[in-house]
Design a protein around this motif. Structure first.
Motif, PDB file in Angstrom:
ATOM      1  N   PRO A 278       0.839  -1.212   0.000  1.00  0.00           N
ATOM      2  CA  PRO A 278       0.000   0.000   0.000  1.00  0.00           C
ATOM      3  C   PRO A 278       0.870   1.258   0.000  1.00  0.00           C
ATOM      4  O   PRO A 278       2.013   1.246   0.449  1.00  0.00           O
ATOM      5  N   LEU A 279       0.318   2.338  -0.531  1.00  0.00           N
ATOM      6  CA  LEU A 279       1.055   3.606  -0.620  1.00  0.00           C
ATOM      7  C   LEU A 279       0.603   4.546   0.492  1.00  0.00           C
ATOM      8  O   LEU A 279      -0.547   4.532   0.906  1.00  0.00           O
ATOM      9  N   ASP A 280       1.541   5.363   0.925  1.00  0.00           N
ATOM     10  CA  ASP A 280       1.248   6.347   1.970  1.00  0.00           C
ATOM     11  C   ASP A 280       0.729   7.624   1.311  1.00  0.00           C
ATOM     12  O   ASP A 280       1.445   8.256   0.524  1.00  0.00           O
ATOM     13  N   PRO A 281      -0.511   8.040   1.617  1.00  0.00           N
ATOM     14  CA  PRO A 281      -1.125   9.166   0.896  1.00  0.00           C
ATOM     15  C   PRO A 281      -0.321  10.463   0.986  1.00  0.00           C
ATOM     16  O   PRO A 281      -0.127  11.143  -0.021  1.00  0.00           O
ATOM     17  N   ALA A 282       0.187  10.796   2.183  1.00  0.00           N
ATOM     18  CA  ALA A 282       0.902  12.069   2.338  1.00  0.00           C
ATOM     19  C   ALA A 282       2.205  12.056   1.541  1.00  0.00           C
ATOM     20  O   ALA A 282       2.534  13.008   0.834  1.00  0.00           O
ATOM     21  N   LYS A 283       2.932  10.943   1.643  1.00  0.00           N
ATOM     22  CA  LYS A 283       4.206  10.846   0.903  1.00  0.00           C
ATOM     23  C   LYS A 283       3.957  10.950  -0.596  1.00  0.00           C
ATOM     24  O   LYS A 283       4.692  11.617  -1.316  1.00  0.00           O
ATOM     25  N   LEU A 284       2.923  10.222  -1.055  1.00  0.00           N
ATOM     26  CA  LEU A 284       2.666  10.197  -2.491  1.00  0.00           C
ATOM     27  C   LEU A 284       2.282  11.587  -2.992  1.00  0.00           C
ATOM     28  O   LEU A 284       2.744  12.046  -4.031  1.00  0.00           O
ATOM     29  N   GLU A 285       1.443  12.263  -2.215  1.00  0.00           N
ATOM     30  CA  GLU A 285       1.006  13.594  -2.635  1.00  0.00           C
ATOM     31  C   GLU A 285       2.198  14.544  -2.724  1.00  0.00           C
ATOM     32  O   GLU A 285       2.343  15.301  -3.676  1.00  0.00           O
ATOM     33  N   ASP A 286       3.072  14.477  -1.720  1.00  0.00           N
ATOM     34  CA  ASP A 286       4.267  15.335  -1.740  1.00  0.00           C
ATOM     35  C   ASP A 286       5.143  15.015  -2.935  1.00  0.00           C
ATOM     36  O   ASP A 286       5.615  15.910  -3.640  1.00  0.00           O
ATOM     37  N   PHE A 287       5.361  13.726  -3.170  1.00  0.00           N
ATOM     38  CA  PHE A 287       6.263  13.334  -4.253  1.00  0.00           C
ATOM     39  C   PHE A 287       5.686  13.729  -5.610  1.00  0.00           C
ATOM     40  O   PHE A 287       6.370  14.353  -6.429  1.00  0.00           O
ATOM     41  N   LEU A 288       4.423  13.390  -5.851  1.00  0.00           N
ATOM     42  CA  LEU A 288       3.827  13.725  -7.151  1.00  0.00           C
ATOM     43  C   LEU A 288       3.769  15.241  -7.333  1.00  0.00           C
ATOM     44  O   LEU A 288       4.001  15.757  -8.422  1.00  0.00           O
ATOM     45  N   GLY A 289       3.468  15.956  -6.260  1.00  0.00           N
ATOM     46  CA  GLY A 289       3.437  17.422  -6.340  1.00  0.00           C
ATOM     47  C   GLY A 289       4.780  17.974  -6.794  1.00  0.00           C
ATOM     48  O   GLY A 289       4.862  18.850  -7.659  1.00  0.00           O
ATOM     49  N   ALA A 290       5.844  17.435  -6.197  1.00  0.00           N
ATOM     50  CA  ALA A 290       7.191  17.914  -6.536  1.00  0.00           C
ATOM     51  C   ALA A 290       7.531  17.564  -7.979  1.00  0.00           C
ATOM     52  O   ALA A 290       8.105  18.370  -8.724  1.00  0.00           O
ATOM     53  N   ILE A 291       7.184  16.343  -8.399  1.00  0.00           N
ATOM     54  CA  ILE A 291       7.497  15.887  -9.758  1.00  0.00           C
ATOM     55  C   ILE A 291       6.777  16.749 -10.792  1.00  0.00           C
ATOM     56  O   ILE A 291       7.355  17.185 -11.795  1.00  0.00           O
ATOM     57  N   VAL A 292       5.508  16.997 -10.527  1.00  0.00           N
ATOM     58  CA  VAL A 292       4.702  17.763 -11.477  1.00  0.00           C
ATOM     59  C   VAL A 292       5.208  19.201 -11.554  1.00  0.00           C
ATOM     60  O   VAL A 292       5.200  19.835 -12.601  1.00  0.00           O
ATOM     61  N   ASN A 293       5.684  19.701 -10.428  1.00  0.00           N
ATOM     62  CA  ASN A 293       6.246  21.041 -10.396  1.00  0.00           C
ATOM     63  C   ASN A 293       7.444  21.168 -11.313  1.00  0.00           C
ATOM     64  O   ASN A 293       7.610  22.160 -12.014  1.00  0.00           O
ATOM     65  N   ILE A 294       8.288  20.143 -11.287  1.00  0.00           N
ATOM     66  CA  ILE A 294       9.528  20.211 -12.071  1.00  0.00           C
ATOM     67  C   ILE A 294       9.296  19.764 -13.513  1.00  0.00           C
ATOM     68  O   ILE A 294       9.735  20.394 -14.456  1.00  0.00           O
ATOM     69  N   TYR A 295       8.615  18.619 -13.669  1.00  0.00           N
ATOM     70  CA  TYR A 295       8.544  17.987 -14.988  1.00  0.00           C
ATOM     71  C   TYR A 295       7.206  18.181 -15.685  1.00  0.00           C
ATOM     72  O   TYR A 295       7.014  17.655 -16.772  1.00  0.00           O
ATOM     73  N   GLY A 296       6.275  18.916 -15.046  1.00  0.00           N
ATOM     74  CA  GLY A 296       4.925  19.057 -15.588  1.00  0.00           C
ATOM     75  C   GLY A 296       4.844  19.320 -17.086  1.00  0.00           C
ATOM     76  O   GLY A 296       4.103  18.658 -17.798  1.00  0.00           O
ATOM     77  N   PRO A 297       5.620  20.272 -17.601  1.00  0.00           N
ATOM     78  CA  PRO A 297       5.506  20.565 -19.032  1.00  0.00           C
ATOM     79  C   PRO A 297       5.859  19.364 -19.916  1.00  0.00           C
ATOM     80  O   PRO A 297       5.409  19.273 -21.047  1.00  0.00           O
ATOM     81  N   ARG A 298       6.683  18.450 -19.380  1.00  0.00           N
ATOM     82  CA  ARG A 298       7.079  17.281 -20.181  1.00  0.00           C
ATOM     83  C   ARG A 298       6.208  16.071 -19.899  1.00  0.00           C
ATOM     84  O   ARG A 298       6.377  15.028 -20.520  1.00  0.00           O
ATOM     85  N   MET A 299       5.300  16.174 -18.938  1.00  0.00           N
ATOM     86  CA  MET A 299       4.405  15.066 -18.620  1.00  0.00           C
ATOM     87  C   MET A 299       3.142  15.244 -19.443  1.00  0.00           C
ATOM     88  O   MET A 299       2.407  16.203 -19.274  1.00  0.00           O
ATOM     89  N   LEU A 300       2.905  14.323 -20.374  1.00  0.00           N
ATOM     90  CA  LEU A 300       1.761  14.474 -21.261  1.00  0.00           C
ATOM     91  C   LEU A 300       0.515  13.926 -20.577  1.00  0.00           C
ATOM     92  O   LEU A 300      -0.414  14.649 -20.280  1.00  0.00           O
ATOM     93  N   ARG A 301       0.484  12.637 -20.322  1.00  0.00           N
ATOM     94  CA  ARG A 301      -0.667  12.034 -19.645  1.00  0.00           C
ATOM     95  C   ARG A 301      -0.142  11.062 -18.603  1.00  0.00           C
ATOM     96  O   ARG A 301       0.845  10.366 -18.835  1.00  0.00           O
ATOM     97  N   TYR A 302      -0.804  10.985 -17.486  1.00  0.00           N
ATOM     98  CA  TYR A 302      -0.454   9.969 -16.500  1.00  0.00           C
ATOM     99  C   TYR A 302      -1.711   9.578 -15.761  1.00  0.00           C
ATOM    100  O   TYR A 302      -2.645  10.361 -15.624  1.00  0.00           O
ATOM    101  N   LYS A 303      -1.740   8.327 -15.340  1.00  0.00           N
ATOM    102  CA  LYS A 303      -2.932   7.823 -14.673  1.00  0.00           C
ATOM    103  C   LYS A 303      -2.541   6.696 -13.737  1.00  0.00           C
ATOM    104  O   LYS A 303      -1.595   5.968 -14.017  1.00  0.00           O
TER     105      LYS A 303
END
Length: 363
Positions: A278-303
């Motif tokens: 199982p994934l930890d919600p707070a950790k995942l939110e922080d990590f995805l938030g940081a990733i999207v902040n940096i790489y967002g323009p290069r991230m086309l679709r994710y699900k």
């Protein structure tokens, strides 16, 4: 008033978007469709589809569909259409937006999420990408815009397949699958696509399905046992530039129907993260938030469909560029294996950073 579904139609120049549109517009399907030609001052598409040469932007068609050409802002066109519908001046059930041959569908898709007024009237249904089999190899090699269109797609239609050999078509489909494993591919002839395969595909629905062909993932498993992370990246041949003049003799890749030796090292790639913890919600939110902040323009679709600590329901999330949304889905069924699966499609994304970071979000 219920939301008006919108479909974005994108695709390579000459891939048959107009043919497909004509068919959608002229077919007697009983739906009234508004088509927005988003064409940035290029030559108009065949005027016979637009019926009249008048300066008016919006043209009513014989079967109740309407067509409007915009050269300025998509937002304004959508707002104008919604306002006219509300006032009873125009009657239509849905909107199809045709982008120009080399347009990036990203900003068009984002309009539906970022703009509150648009979000109040419209619901983005899906992004369809038309790929011209004859010229695809060249276009994908030469144009990043073409590769981006593939990465964004919820559904890929391959046209002009009758003009290439079976091997070339196979290689193309394999290549497209690596760029975008989420989008089903359908070979179409002369725009003859049943309307059910074009509309109401719900590509942006936060549903509990993540349709990635399981065989696509299995190909890699024998190579990489570590931590159950699978990804859609294969042999790192330098890109086989320009068509397939390399010989077709070495058939080793075809034992299980896979043409590995056709793999192009495209900058638009996909990979998949899977874990049974199982994934930890707070950790995942922080990590995805940081990733999207940096790489967002290069991230086309994710699900992703995720097993989160603290809930018995599936957590479903998806995003386009910097925009992410998540939702609680149905409960995990009794006896169903709780596996979290995420697919990322983007331009030169740092796969290792993402996979390691996601692994660290395990509870």
């Amino acid at each position: 008033m219920s939301l008006i579904p919108a479909t974005i139609l994108t695709g390579f120049l000459g891939s048959g978007k107009t043919t497909l549109l004509k068919r959608v517009l002229s077919e007697q399907h009983g739906q009234k469709i508004a088509v927005i030609e988003n064409e940035f001052g290029e030559e108009n598409i065949d005027n016979d589809i637009l019926v009249s040469e008048s300066k008016e932007q919006i043209v009513q068609m014989s079967n109740g569909c309407i067509c409007c050409t915009i050269r300025e802002d998509l937002r304004e066109a959508l707002q104008l259409l919604a306002a006219k519908k509300r006032k009873g001046l125009l009657d239509f059930d849905r909107v199809v937006i045709e982008t120009t041959g080399l347009a990036d569908p990203g900003p068009v898709a984002q309009t539906f999420f970022m703009d509150e007024e648009i979000a109040e009237s419209f619901l983005l249904d899906s992004i369809l990408t038309l790929v011209d089999a004859k010229h695809a190899a060249q276009q994908l090699n030469d144009r990043q815009e073409a590769r981006r269109q593939v990465g964004f797609a919820d559904q890929i239609f391959i046209s002009k397949a009758d003009l290439v050999s079976g091997e070339e078509l196979d290689a193309l489909q394999h290549r497209l699958k690596h760029m975008n494993p989420r989008a089903p591919q359908q070979v179409v002839h002369f725009g003859e696509v049943p309307i059910a395969n074009v509309l109401d595909l719900r590509g942006f629905n936060l549903n509990a399905k993540l349709d990635i062909d399981p065989d696509f993932l299995k190909e890699d498993e024998h190579d990489h046992d570590h931590h159950d992370h699978e990804h859609g990246e294969h042999c790192n041949h330098p890109s086989h530039q320009h068509d397939h003049d390399h010989d077709h003799d070495h058939d080793h890749g075809h034992e299980h129907g896979q043409g590995h030796h056709h793999h192009h090292d495209d900058d638009v790639k996909s990979f998949v993260f899977r874990t049974r913890k199982p994934l930890d919600p707070a950790k995942l939110e922080d990590f995805l938030g940081a990733i999207v902040n940096i790489y967002g323009p290069r991230m086309l679709r994710y699900k992703g469909v995720l097993d989160m600590k603290g809930t018995n329901r599936k957590v479903i999330f998806q995003g386009v560029h910097q925009l992410m949304g998540s939702d609680l889905g149905p409960e995990w069924a009794e006896g169903e294996e709780r596996v979290s699966k995420m697919v990322f499609i983007g331009i030169d994304l740092p796969r290792d950073i993402l996979l390691q970071g996601l692994a660290q979000c395990e509870a």
